[in-house]
Design an enzyme around this catalytic site. Structure first.
Site, short mmCIF file in Angstrom:
data_model
loop_
_atom_site.label_atom_id
_atom_site.label_comp_id
_atom_site.label_asym_id
_atom_site.label_seq_id
_atom_site.Cartn_x
_atom_site.Cartn_y
_atom_site.Cartn_z
N ARG A 199 0.83 -1.22 0.00
CA ARG A 199 0.00 0.00 0.00
C ARG A 199 0.86 1.26 0.00
NH1 ARG A 199 -3.98 -3.22 -1.59
NH2 ARG A 199 -4.48 -4.79 -0.02
N GLU A 323 -5.56 -11.98 8.57
CA GLU A 323 -5.26 -12.04 7.12
C GLU A 323 -4.16 -13.05 6.80
OE1 GLU A 323 -6.64 -7.81 5.45
OE2 GLU A 323 -4.58 -7.80 6.14
N ASP A 396 -11.62 -0.69 8.68
CA ASP A 396 -10.32 -0.64 8.01
C ASP A 396 -10.05 0.65 7.25
OD1 ASP A 396 -7.89 -1.31 7.03
OD2 ASP A 396 -8.60 -2.78 5.57
N GLU A 424 -4.35 4.38 1.14
CA GLU A 424 -4.81 3.13 0.53
C GLU A 424 -6.23 3.24 -0.02
OE1 GLU A 424 -4.70 -0.19 3.23
OE2 GLU A 424 -5.71 -1.54 1.83
O1 GCW Z 1 -6.16 -2.45 5.06
C1 GCW Z 1 -5.56 -3.70 5.03
C2 GCW Z 1 -4.61 -3.66 3.89
C3 GCW Z 1 -3.52 -4.69 4.00
C4 GCW Z 1 -2.84 -4.51 5.35
C5 GCW Z 1 -3.90 -4.74 6.42
C6 GCW Z 1 -3.32 -4.54 7.81
C7 GCW Z 1 -0.55 -4.80 5.95
O2 GCW Z 1 -5.32 -3.82 2.70
O3 GCW Z 1 -2.61 -4.46 2.96
O4 GCW Z 1 -1.75 -5.38 5.51
O5 GCW Z 1 -4.93 -3.81 6.27
O6 GCW Z 1 -3.49 -3.45 8.33
O7 GCW Z 1 -2.75 -5.45 8.36
#
Ligand code: GCW
Length: 732
Positions: A199, A323, A396, A424
């Site tokens: 990002r 994730e 997020d 992002e």
């Molecule tokens: O917003 C999401 C992003 C991921 C990121 C994740 C996080 C680093 O799309 O790219 O990973 O959050 O904050 O862990």
């Protein structure tokens, strides 16, 4: 070359002043008007430095650099400014004639030469890193004293004094005492060891996979550190939270150590993101179960190795069981088990663990609820050198979100806010979006946890809960681009994050104005309209992207343009925009009221009640908390559909106004940056129209209502937009 020699060398290298390419950030130190330069020279013509340390040397070097640039001449360094020594230079000396050139005295309050200048306890309120700047008259000489309880505090004070000079503030009768709101003020770089930046939209990593030698990079790293110190950022995580276990290999620890040496004079400590499976992946252990003694011993040994190389290493940042990242849950253990085991390894060295709460599972549970569900039961179970790092919003980093309900709710655990400085979900480095208003909105949100006034800021800065560990983090927007951040205005977001981390009571306007004056021009004819653009920019982006509380309408993988229609076979539902907007013939929005997921129950009263009812829910979060029919009538008397249309169109109009307003600023700043921004605004307008058309045309297939006739017609065709493949290549 040893590190001392390297530091000596880089202090002598002049700034890379290659025109107005943005490299110098807000530390340009361009010549002031003759009148103002004279004023600054009168205020400080000589320098008396008391004490010796890398931080003091950095402060003095910065001051000389600033004066040379701003006024054309450096102050002279003196060693015995007062006849008969400091004892004879009692602060109650007679007033000096106004034009007598002044002396800048810098040094820690405990220094024997500074002590006599201060009443007992004068710096008691400065804490470890705050400062005091005070005008005095000593032996008829005007003096500006910059002091603190540490040399790091003096460094911050000197940067503050320079800022006063840069922004045209008065330099007489100074009596400024500041103390940072948070103890740890950190950037998080999502930089991978292969040099890519997750990002990141300003080129590759400044830290990893570089072909230049450390000697060559030293100037850039110093300038990075200077910029951070100038706003009080005192720590940086050099690698991605999606961490490679490799980062703990000796060659990478050595790299951290080398960078730490370069940043140390500016009081910036290094921190590391670690992968929870490291013991198994690089340590040869059968697994990484945090409750196994051999796993804990492996981490203890790693900590010992790191601290041997970096005595002031800050600690670990951990993304676990999120994730796809491994974590303690892989072994049936909790986040607290995992965090505490690492905390124990760092404890002998005063290191901290920042354990992220950004977790969510592929379950049917509303994603808004998940972090709270997972972390609330663990409140009170974390070791004292653990702090839980919570994203500002419930989900997020969206253009607008309600604050995470964990703030205010987890009371026995220190929590820190994580903001995203990199854009992002806000048009990458192509859109001008000033983020201070977004950050302030979160920090100023009242959680009601301890009655009115329990803002997120006060819940996290130690004032409502006396946790000794306080911190705040921002995901960096920095890369190898010459201007560091891709968009010249994106520099303001790095700057603003630091300023708010230092003092969350500053207003977005104050911060924006000082940034503009330092970065572009002191002329009010420029700063007033430019600040106006900045102040409206976040709301504009919300309007053309995700108005009324909509969220996650972007392409699911790249997160750039609009793709509210995305449907993927076998994908997790919470990857897909449809999961969030729920548009159908019946209406639009996510029902988080008691009739839906009831995420509202995670908030304290009266927020819970307020969010529960569409009539009392703030309009800018309406579709975050409610699913409403297209003809639902808002307070304005307009239908939901019409309001949605007006929002999207207004977002576009705003960016058009920004363009027009920017065009009128030609000539106030250098042609290079002017044109660069002008081009970016053009892209932003084009893409705002893209967002507007894509979202409205798609939602129209459900609402079956017309776009009000008073508005211009969409310029895109929905079918075409849906076929379009987004090309990311020019965005990195
Ligand atoms: O917003 C999401 C992003 C991921 C990121 C994740 C996080 C680093 O799309 O790219 O990973 O959050 O904050 O862990």
């Amino acid at each position: 070359m040893n590190i001392q020699a390297l530091l000596a060398l880089i202090f002598m290298v002049p700034l890379l002043a290659s025109g107005e390419d943005g490299y110098r950030l807000w530390l340009r130190y361009e010549r002031l008007s003759a009148e103002r330069a004279a004023e600054c020279k009168t205020a400080v013509s000589s320098l008396w430095i008391r004490g010796e340390s890398p931080q003091l040397a950095a402060a003095a070097a910065e001051f000389r650099l600033a004066m040379a640039g701003l006024t054309g001449s450096e102050p002279v360094t003196v060693t015995r400014p007062f006849k008969g020594g400091i004892a004879g230079a009692h602060p109650r000396g007679i007033s000096a004639p106004h034009s007598t050139p002044g002396l800048l005295v810098m040094g820690a309050a405990g220094h024997p030469d500074i002590k006599p200048l201060l009443a007992d306890g004068a710096t008691a309120l400065c804490g470890d890193e705050g400062f005091l700047i005070r005008s005095l008259t000593l032996q008829s000489q005007p003096v500006i004293l910059v002091t603190a309880n540490s040399d790091a505090g003096v460094l911050y004070g000197v940067f503050a004094l320079i800022r006063l000079m840069q922004t045209g503030e008065s330099l007489t009768h100074l009596d400024i005492l500041e103390k940072p709101a948070y103890g740890l003020r950190l950037l998080n770089h999502w930089d991978n060891l292969n040099g890519t930046v997750e990002r990141g939209y300003a080129g590759h990593s400044i830290w990893w996979n570089r072909s230049e030698s450390l000697e060559e990079l030293a100037v850039q790293y110093r300038d990075y550190a200077r910029a951070n110190a100038s706003v009080g950022i005192n720590g940086t995580v050099l690698n991605n939270v999606n961490a490679s276990p490799e980062v703990l290999k000796p060659e990478n620890i050595a790299r951290f150590a080398a960078v730490a040496d370069l940043l140390r004079p500016y009081n910036v400590r290094v921190y590391m993101s670690v992968n929870f499976s490291s013991p198994a992946v690089i340590g040869g252990l059968p697994d990484s179960d945090p409750l196994k003694p051999e796993v804990a011993a492996w981490w203890r040994e790693k900590a010992r190795e790191i601290y041997a190389a970096i005595p002031d290493f800050g600690g670990f940042l951990v993304k676990a069981n999120s994730e796809g990242q491994p974590g303690p849950q892989n072994y049936g253990r909790t986040h607290a088990d995992g965090a505490n085991m690492l905390a124990q390894a760092l404890k002998p060295y005063n290191g901290v663990v920042m354990w992220r709460a950004f977790v969510y599972n592929p379950t049917s549970e509303d994603r808004h609820r998940q972090a709270y569900n997972e972390f609330m039961p663990l409140d009170g179970q974390f070791a004292e050198n653990v702090i839980v790092q919570v994203k500002n919003g419930a989900i997020d980093f969206q253009p607008r979100e309600p604050f995470s309900p964990l703030f205010g709710a987890m009371q026995k655990t220190p929590l820190m806010v994580e903001f995203q400085i990199t854009q992002e979900y806000l048009g990458f480095s192509d859109h001008l979006v000033y983020l201070a208003p977004l950050q302030k909105e979160c920090l100023d949100s009242d959680t009601w946890s301890k009655g009115p006034g329990s803002t997120v800021a006060r819940m996290t800065d130690g004032s409502l809960f006396p946790h000794p560990l306080t911190a705040i983090a921002g995901v960096a927007n920095i890369g190898r681009d010459t201007n560091w951040c891709g968009h010249h205005f994106a520099q303001a977001n790095w700057y603003a994050f630091g300023r708010l981390a230092w003092n969350h009571q500053l207003t977005s306007q104050q911060i924006g104005r000082e940034w503009l004056r330092m970065t572009f021009s002191g002329s009010e004819a420029f700063t007033a309209p430019a600040l106006n653009i900045m102040m409206r920019s976040r709301e504009a982006a919300v309007k053309y992207m995700t108005p009324l509380g909509l969220h996650h309408l972007m392409g699911w993988s790249h997160h750039y343009g609009p793709e509210p229609w995305t449907d993927l076979k076998n994908a997790r539902p919470d990857w897909l925009p449809k999961y969030y907007h729920n548009a159908s013939a019946h209406g639009i929005g996510f029902d988080r009221s008691p009739s839906g997921s009831n995420a509202v129950e995670q908030y304290f009263p009266p927020l819970r009640q307020m969010y529960s009812q569409p009539g009392t829910c703030p309009e800018n979060l309406l579709l975050w908390f409610h699913h409403l029919p297209w003809d639902y009538t808002l307070a304005s008397g307009e239908s939901l559909w019409n309001t949605l249309c007006h929002n999207y169109y207004e977002g576009v109009e705003e960016v058009r106004r920004f363009q027009m307003s920017w065009d009128r600023l030609k000539g106030y700043i250098d042609a290079e940056r002017f044109a660069h921004i002008q081009k970016k605004l053009k892209t932003q307008t084009r893409e705002a129209i893209w967002w507007r058309d894509a979202c409205l045309l798609y939602f129209q297939t459900f609402s079956k209502q017309e776009i009000p006739a008073s508005l211009e017609r969409p310029v895109h065709d929905l079918e075409e937009l849906m076929k379009q493949k987004f090309d990311l290549t020019h965005h990195n």
